[in-house]
Design a protein around this motif. Structure first.
Motif, mmCIF file in Angstrom:
data_model
loop_
_atom_site.group_PDB
_atom_site.id
_atom_site.type_symbol
_atom_site.label_atom_id
_atom_site.label_comp_id
_atom_site.label_asym_id
_atom_site.label_seq_id
_atom_site.Cartn_x
_atom_site.Cartn_y
_atom_site.Cartn_z
ATOM 1 N N PHE A 42 0.962 -1.120 -0.130
ATOM 2 C CA PHE A 42 -0.046 -0.104 -0.028
ATOM 3 C C PHE A 42 0.906 1.290 -0.132
ATOM 4 O O PHE A 42 1.814 1.085 0.827
ATOM 5 N N TRP A 43 0.704 2.146 -1.062
ATOM 6 C CA TRP A 43 1.711 3.263 -1.256
ATOM 7 C C TRP A 43 0.893 4.443 -1.730
ATOM 8 O O TRP A 43 -0.252 4.657 -1.996
ATOM 9 N N ASN A 44 1.417 5.401 -1.437
ATOM 10 C CA ASN A 44 1.321 6.897 -1.708
ATOM 11 C C ASN A 44 2.423 7.678 -2.065
ATOM 12 O O ASN A 44 3.272 7.855 -1.280
ATOM 13 N N PRO A 45 2.379 8.031 -3.291
ATOM 14 C CA PRO A 45 3.620 8.804 -3.815
ATOM 15 C C PRO A 45 3.924 10.005 -3.187
ATOM 16 O O PRO A 45 4.932 10.776 -3.150
ATOM 17 N N GLU A 46 2.924 10.665 -2.332
ATOM 18 C CA GLU A 46 3.105 11.808 -1.583
ATOM 19 C C GLU A 46 3.541 11.645 -0.169
ATOM 20 O O GLU A 46 3.655 12.614 0.572
ATOM 21 N N CYS A 47 3.642 10.336 0.225
ATOM 22 C CA CYS A 47 3.884 10.234 1.588
ATOM 23 C C CYS A 47 5.493 10.267 1.913
ATOM 24 O O CYS A 47 6.137 9.623 1.071
ATOM 25 N N GLY A 48 5.605 10.921 2.820
ATOM 26 C CA GLY A 48 7.157 11.124 3.210
ATOM 27 C C GLY A 48 7.810 9.882 3.402
ATOM 28 O O GLY A 48 9.077 9.545 3.027
ATOM 29 N N PHE A 49 7.329 8.879 3.991
ATOM 30 C CA PHE A 49 7.905 7.442 4.658
ATOM 31 C C PHE A 49 8.032 6.869 3.073
ATOM 32 O O PHE A 49 8.994 6.185 3.120
ATOM 33 N N CYS A 50 7.263 6.875 2.240
ATOM 34 C CA CYS A 50 7.035 6.126 0.819
ATOM 35 C C CYS A 50 8.225 6.756 0.311
ATOM 36 O O CYS A 50 9.038 6.119 -0.351
ATOM 37 N N ALA A 92 2.382 -5.483 7.814
ATOM 38 C CA ALA A 92 3.677 -4.834 7.939
ATOM 39 C C ALA A 92 3.585 -3.342 7.792
ATOM 40 O O ALA A 92 3.082 -2.826 6.554
ATOM 41 N N VAL A 93 4.177 -2.419 8.608
ATOM 42 C CA VAL A 93 4.072 -1.050 8.760
ATOM 43 C C VAL A 93 5.689 -0.493 8.504
ATOM 44 O O VAL A 93 6.450 -0.795 9.322
ATOM 45 N N GLY A 94 5.902 0.386 7.611
ATOM 46 C CA GLY A 94 6.996 1.176 7.628
ATOM 47 C C GLY A 94 7.980 0.326 6.710
ATOM 48 O O GLY A 94 7.845 -1.052 6.410
ATOM 49 N N ALA A 95 9.011 0.829 6.251
ATOM 50 C CA ALA A 95 10.020 0.328 5.265
ATOM 51 C C ALA A 95 10.650 -0.909 5.752
ATOM 52 O O ALA A 95 10.951 -2.040 5.100
#
Length: 180
Positions: free
Chosen positions: A74-82, A158-161
């Protein structure tokens, strides 16, 4: 907050339609659903089924990934973590052999253009209202989970890189050393 910000008439219309369908699904009707399934999932439960458009507008369903273990990201190109894990993810995607990786399916918020710019090799499906994420119990991005070849939930979210890469059975440090 139950969704990402919807900007403009089309995005707002999609948001209202998605939530109306989700509400109809809770009442026993799949609402001609784009996505439907239980609100809480456990390992071993059947994965909720959904259909979403890809970057070219073609509608693709989760059923098309059956018979192959699939890592849904699950991804968001505007998410800082992504954004912070994007380069490592690209390296992982391009350097891993098919035997080392599971099939990757990206469910992404954002516009087709923003997602094309991510330059993924994997199939990217657009979910601007994050409705599919909510079906799987995902609260934000980046997050991932495994779907078994027989269509069942095969992991916790799973959450986070670090957790996403661990779920993909790749150590982030190995990826970074491959980049160097």
């Amino acid at each position: 907050i139950g969704s990402f910000l919807a900007e403009g008439p089309e995005a707002i219309r999609n948001l209202v339609t998605t939530w109306a369908r989700a509400l109809a699904g809770r009442n026993g009707n799949n609402g001609n659903g784009v996505a439907h399934g239980p609100s809480s999932l456990n390992t071993g439960d059947p994965a909720p089924q959904f259909e979403l458009p890809d970057l070219h507008g073609k509608t693709i369903s989760l059923a098309e990934f059956r018979d192959t273990e699939t890592l849904i990201l699950f991804w968001n190109p505007e998410c800082g973590f992504c954004k912070r894990m994007l380069n490592d993810l690209r390296v992982w995607e391009r350097s891993a052999t098919k035997a080392e990786t599971r099939r990757l399916l990206i469910i992404a918020a954002g516009s087709p253009e923003a997602n094309r710019a991510q330059d993924f090799l994997a199939t990217v499906l657009l979910d601007p209202t994050f409705a599919v994420g909510h079906l799987f119990g995902v609260k934000g991005t980046p997050s991932a989970l495994l779907i078994s070849a027989d269509g069942k939930i095969a992991s916790q979210v799973a959450v986070g890189a670090d957790q996403v890469f661990a779920l993909a059975q790749t150590q982030k440090t190995q990826i970074k050393s491959a980049v160097a």
